[in-house]
Every structure is written in C-alpha cells, then in structure tokens.
Design a protein around this motif. Structure first.
Motif, PDB file in Angstrom:
ATOM      1  N   GLN A  10     -53.812  -4.490 -43.027  1.00  0.00           N
ATOM      2  CA  GLN A  10     -54.064  -3.064 -42.863  1.00  0.00           C
ATOM      3  C   GLN A  10     -53.077  -2.208 -43.650  1.00  0.00           C
ATOM      4  N   SER A  11     -51.939  -2.777 -44.040  1.00  0.00           N
ATOM      5  CA  SER A  11     -50.951  -2.031 -44.809  1.00  0.00           C
ATOM      6  C   SER A  11     -51.426  -1.732 -46.233  1.00  0.00           C
ATOM      7  N   LEU A  12     -52.476  -2.426 -46.687  1.00  0.00           N
ATOM      8  CA  LEU A  12     -53.044  -2.163 -48.013  1.00  0.00           C
ATOM      9  C   LEU A  12     -53.891  -0.893 -47.959  1.00  0.00           C
TER      10      LEU A  12
ATOM     11  N   THR B 217     -60.879 -21.748 -37.112  1.00  0.00           N
ATOM     12  CA  THR B 217     -60.800 -23.189 -37.327  1.00  0.00           C
ATOM     13  C   THR B 217     -60.560 -23.502 -38.798  1.00  0.00           C
ATOM     14  N   GLN B 218     -60.668 -22.498 -39.670  1.00  0.00           N
ATOM     15  CA  GLN B 218     -60.437 -22.673 -41.102  1.00  0.00           C
ATOM     16  C   GLN B 218     -59.160 -21.933 -41.489  1.00  0.00           C
ATOM     17  N   PRO B 219     -58.561 -22.315 -42.635  1.00  0.00           N
ATOM     18  CA  PRO B 219     -57.351 -21.630 -43.087  1.00  0.00           C
ATOM     19  C   PRO B 219     -57.608 -20.148 -43.330  1.00  0.00           C
ATOM     20  N   VAL B 220     -56.651 -19.308 -42.921  1.00  0.00           N
ATOM     21  CA  VAL B 220     -56.748 -17.871 -43.131  1.00  0.00           C
ATOM     22  C   VAL B 220     -55.570 -17.435 -43.980  1.00  0.00           C
ATOM     23  N   ILE B 221     -55.855 -16.737 -45.054  1.00  0.00           N
ATOM     24  CA  ILE B 221     -54.829 -16.195 -45.937  1.00  0.00           C
ATOM     25  C   ILE B 221     -54.686 -14.719 -45.620  1.00  0.00           C
ATOM     26  N   LYS B 222     -53.470 -14.310 -45.248  1.00  0.00           N
ATOM     27  CA  LYS B 222     -53.200 -12.913 -44.906  1.00  0.00           C
ATOM     28  C   LYS B 222     -52.549 -12.232 -46.104  1.00  0.00           C
ATOM     29  N   VAL B 223     -53.364 -11.546 -46.907  1.00  0.00           N
ATOM     30  CA  VAL B 223     -52.862 -10.909 -48.120  1.00  0.00           C
ATOM     31  C   VAL B 223     -52.199  -9.579 -47.759  1.00  0.00           C
TER      32      VAL B 223
END
Length: 156
Positions: free
Chosen positions: A21-23, A55-61
């Motif tokens: 959310q900072s983006l 259940t899957q990888p999450v990338i937090k950009v």
C-alpha cells in the motif's frame, strides 16, 4: 541459458505478487504493466491481499527501480540504494535494459550469501522479456527488458 545464468538463484513457481500500500497508484500501474510482460509460469499478479492463495509463494513488492535506458553500473547502484528501505520479507522490483545489469544484479545477490551481516538477498525472479511495454503514464520501447525481484530474507 547462457553460462552467466549458472549463478542464477531464481526460483520458478508461479509467484503471487502483492503490491504494498506504500506504493503510489502510478507506481502500482507501472509495476503491474511490466509484470504482465512476464510469463505466467513465473508470476501470477494479484491486486489485493484478500485474493491471495496463501498456499503459494507471495512476493510483497515494496518498491521499484526503473533502470531502463540506464547504462551499467547505474541500475545496480540504484538497486543498492533502494534496498535500504526494504526490510526482511519484502521485495524490490527492478527493471533494466542494459544486458550487463543481469550479471551485475545476479552477482550482487549471490555475494550477499558470502557475507555474515544477517540479511540475504534472494533473487526471486530473474527473467528477460522482449517486446514493447506501454502504459498510460509512460511509453518506453525496448527489445529486451531484464526483470528482477529481489527479496530480503533473514539468514537465521
């Protein structure tokens, strides 16, 4: 894959991407349009955290470095500066058009494993796309775009 690609620490799964959310809205649109260039076996772009399949990888950009059009070593230098604002578990999305950036950023992430400063840099995505990227805020044309997602992790 070239001989340089042997240093690659890329993990292939279809990763889900959560834009922090900072983006700003503009940054989110720009990142989303570039992520859509990546093959589906690499990235599943998700807009909201509610829709994530945990259940899957999450990338937090958390941030982005747009190194398109910059010559070596500028994409790497901008990446190093931007990583200062990324904490463990968060990721930085980097795009570049200079072919040297692929070797530079891959080696930089690999080198983080050699030091004992407590933080590791995992090169989660290291992909090359060809073609044109356009969005409503900016149009850039390039035959080759190098995409990197660098995730900070704890060495513990």
């Amino acid at each position: 894959m070239s001989a340089k690609g042997n240093l690659n620490t890329t993990i292939y799964a279809p990763h889900q991407v959560c834009l922090q959310q900072s983006l700003s809205d503009t940054e989110q649109v720009k990142i989303a349009s570039l992520l859509r260039l990546l093959p589906t076996y690499c990235i599943n772009y998700i807009e909201s955290t509610e829709a994530l399949d945990h259940t899957q990888p999450v990338i937090k950009v958390k941030g982005m470095v747009d190194g398109r059009g910059l010559a070596c070593p500028m994409p790497l230098l901008k990446t190093k500066v931007a990583l200062r604002s990324v904490v463990s578990g968060e990721s930085l999305y980097v795009v570049a058009t200079d072919p040297n950036s692929q070797a530079d950023i891959t080696a930089f992430c690999h080198q983080s494993r050699q030091t004992n400063d407590g933080e590791l840099l995992l090169l989660t995505v290291n992909q090359t796309t060809t073609g044109q990227e356009t969005d409503s805020t900016l149009t850039k044309t390039s035959d080759t775009i190098f995409h990197f997602i660098i995730t900070k992790t704890d060495s513990n």
